[in-house]
Design an enzyme around this catalytic site. Structure first.
Site, PDB file in Angstrom:
ATOM      1  N   HIS A   1       0.836  -1.206   0.000  1.00 53.68           N
ATOM      2  CA  HIS A   1       0.000   0.000   0.000  1.00 53.68           C
ATOM      3  C   HIS A   1       0.875   1.261   0.000  1.00 53.68           C
ATOM      4  O   HIS A   1       0.592   2.220  -0.723  1.00 53.68           O
ATOM      5  CB  HIS A   1      -0.883   0.057   1.257  1.00 53.68           C
ATOM      6  CG  HIS A   1      -1.891  -1.039   1.384  1.00 53.68           C
ATOM      7  ND1 HIS A   1      -2.011  -1.826   2.510  1.00 53.68           N
ATOM      8  CD2 HIS A   1      -2.827  -1.486   0.517  1.00 53.68           C
ATOM      9  CE1 HIS A   1      -2.993  -2.690   2.346  1.00 53.68           C
ATOM     10  NE2 HIS A   1      -3.502  -2.518   1.142  1.00 53.68           N
TER      11      HIS A   1
ATOM     12  N   LYS B   1     -18.254  -6.077   7.665  1.00 53.88           N
ATOM     13  CA  LYS B   1     -17.078  -6.907   7.939  1.00 53.88           C
ATOM     14  C   LYS B   1     -16.554  -6.587   9.333  1.00 53.88           C
ATOM     15  O   LYS B   1     -16.769  -5.493   9.846  1.00 53.88           O
ATOM     16  CB  LYS B   1     -15.970  -6.567   6.938  1.00 53.88           C
ATOM     17  CG  LYS B   1     -16.070  -7.306   5.624  1.00 53.88           C
ATOM     18  CD  LYS B   1     -14.723  -7.152   4.940  1.00 53.88           C
ATOM     19  CE  LYS B   1     -14.760  -7.445   3.468  1.00 53.88           C
ATOM     20  NZ  LYS B   1     -13.483  -7.064   2.834  1.00 53.88           N
TER      21      LYS B   1
ATOM     22  N   ARG C   1      -2.063  -6.002  -8.501  1.00 61.02           N
ATOM     23  CA  ARG C   1      -0.912  -6.851  -8.169  1.00 61.02           C
ATOM     24  C   ARG C   1      -0.667  -7.901  -9.235  1.00 61.02           C
ATOM     25  O   ARG C   1       0.427  -8.083  -9.728  1.00 61.02           O
ATOM     26  CB  ARG C   1      -1.132  -7.556  -6.821  1.00 61.02           C
ATOM     27  CG  ARG C   1      -1.000  -6.633  -5.640  1.00 61.02           C
ATOM     28  CD  ARG C   1      -1.481  -7.268  -4.392  1.00 61.02           C
ATOM     29  NE  ARG C   1      -2.886  -7.618  -4.524  1.00 61.02           N
ATOM     30  CZ  ARG C   1      -3.647  -8.058  -3.544  1.00 61.02           C
ATOM     31  NH1 ARG C   1      -3.137  -8.216  -2.352  1.00 61.02           N
ATOM     32  NH2 ARG C   1      -4.922  -8.343  -3.742  1.00 61.02           N
TER      33      ARG C   1
ATOM     34  N   SER D   1      -3.001  -7.628   2.949  1.00 61.36           N
ATOM     35  CA  SER D   1      -3.246  -7.479   4.394  1.00 61.36           C
ATOM     36  C   SER D   1      -3.683  -8.808   4.996  1.00 61.36           C
ATOM     37  O   SER D   1      -3.322  -9.136   6.133  1.00 61.36           O
ATOM     38  CB  SER D   1      -4.343  -6.446   4.636  1.00 61.36           C
ATOM     39  OG  SER D   1      -3.959  -5.201   4.151  1.00 61.36           O
TER      40      SER D   1
HETATM   41  O1  PNS Z   1      -8.667  -2.735   0.238  1.00 54.55           O
HETATM   42  P1  PNS Z   1      -9.893  -3.287  -0.422  1.00 54.55           P
HETATM   43  O2  PNS Z   1     -10.703  -4.048   0.593  1.00 54.55           O
HETATM   44  O3  PNS Z   1      -9.584  -4.070  -1.666  1.00 54.55           O
HETATM   45  O4  PNS Z   1     -10.781  -1.999  -0.876  1.00 54.55           O
HETATM   46  C1  PNS Z   1     -12.052  -2.178  -1.412  1.00 54.55           C
HETATM   47  C2  PNS Z   1     -12.796  -0.845  -1.497  1.00 54.55           C
HETATM   48  C3  PNS Z   1     -12.805  -0.136  -0.165  1.00 54.55           C
HETATM   49  C4  PNS Z   1     -12.124   0.054  -2.517  1.00 54.55           C
HETATM   50  C5  PNS Z   1     -14.249  -1.166  -1.974  1.00 54.55           C
HETATM   51  O5  PNS Z   1     -14.774  -2.173  -1.189  1.00 54.55           O
HETATM   52  C6  PNS Z   1     -15.175   0.040  -1.931  1.00 54.55           C
HETATM   53  O6  PNS Z   1     -15.020   0.979  -2.664  1.00 54.55           O
HETATM   54  N1  PNS Z   1     -16.155  -0.006  -1.019  1.00 54.55           N
HETATM   55  C7  PNS Z   1     -17.116   1.053  -0.836  1.00 54.55           C
HETATM   56  C8  PNS Z   1     -18.512   0.601  -1.271  1.00 54.55           C
HETATM   57  C9  PNS Z   1     -18.731   0.827  -2.757  1.00 54.55           C
HETATM   58  O7  PNS Z   1     -18.577   1.928  -3.262  1.00 54.55           O
HETATM   59  N2  PNS Z   1     -19.098  -0.246  -3.460  1.00 54.55           N
HETATM   60  C10 PNS Z   1     -19.376  -0.208  -4.876  1.00 54.55           C
HETATM   61  C11 PNS Z   1     -18.140  -0.414  -5.709  1.00 54.55           C
HETATM   62  S1  PNS Z   1     -18.359  -1.764  -6.771  1.00 54.55           S
END
Ligand code: PNS
Length: 168
Positions: A17, A41, A90, A128
């Site tokens: 990150h 979660k 990645r 993570s």
């Molecule tokens: O680190 P991560 O868990 O891969 O990040 C995922 C994240 C936070 C970018 C994604 O879950 C997100 O944007 N969540 C907010 C909810 C949202 O907007 N969902 C619709 C997108 S498809």
């Protein structure tokens, strides 16, 4: 003025990150690291703890701001007046999910663009969840996270184990 958002869960923040944060901050005027508070979660760290760790490990990068968020990413982007979302890629395994997310977000708000940055080869295996798993089994995570994060992860895992023992 280019303001971008780098969103994620960061549970905990890893060198992977930090690599993306550094490189995105270098090509933007302001980088907002959006830390998701996902009530569905149960992360290892609270959103406040994740924000604090990110603040600590990015304190030397002047144009980075750490901001927690709830709900939809496009709403957060609008609130922050950012039109660009940065995501790290990645490996090919990330691609399908990332593509779906980028296209959904673009459908929801066509003004928001997602830019993908390929993770440095050194960190392409890192996540993570892997860090949490290694730490849970007492493994050494010093090559995956900064020292201050390692201390917090070790402390948290210990607390969790004590709690689990008590509840048996
Ligand atoms: O680190 P991560 O868990 O891969 O990040 C995922 C994240 C936070 C970018 C994604 O879950 C997100 O944007 N969540 C907010 C909810 C949202 O907007 N969902 C619709 C997108 S498809």
């Amino acid at each position: 003025m280019l303001r971008a958002i780098y969103p994620g869960t960061f549970d905990p923040v890893t060198f992977g990150h930090i690599d993306i944060i550094r490189r995105s901050a270098a090509i933007t005027d302001e980088l907002i690291v959006g830390v998701l508070q996902n009530k569905a979660k149960t992360p290892l760290f609270s959103v406040e703890e994740r924000v604090k760790m990110l603040d600590e490990v990015t304190k030397e990068i002047k144009n980075v701001k750490i901001v927690p968020f709830e709900g939809l990413l496009i709403d957060f982007a609008k609130e922050m007046k950012a039109k660009v979302v940065v995501r790290g890629l990645r490996a090919v395994t990330d691609f399908e999910y990332e593509l779906q997310m980028a296209q959904t977000n673009h459908k929801l708000n066509s003004e928001i663009e997602t830019l993908f940055m390929t993770t440095s080869l050194d960190y392409s295996y890192l996540s993570s969840s892997i860090v949490r798993e290694i730490a849970a089994f007492g493994g050494d995570i010093s090559q995956f996270v900064p020292e201050e994060v390692m201390e917090q992860v070790t402390k948290k895992i210990k607390e969790k184990k004590i709690q689990e023992k008590r509840s048996v």
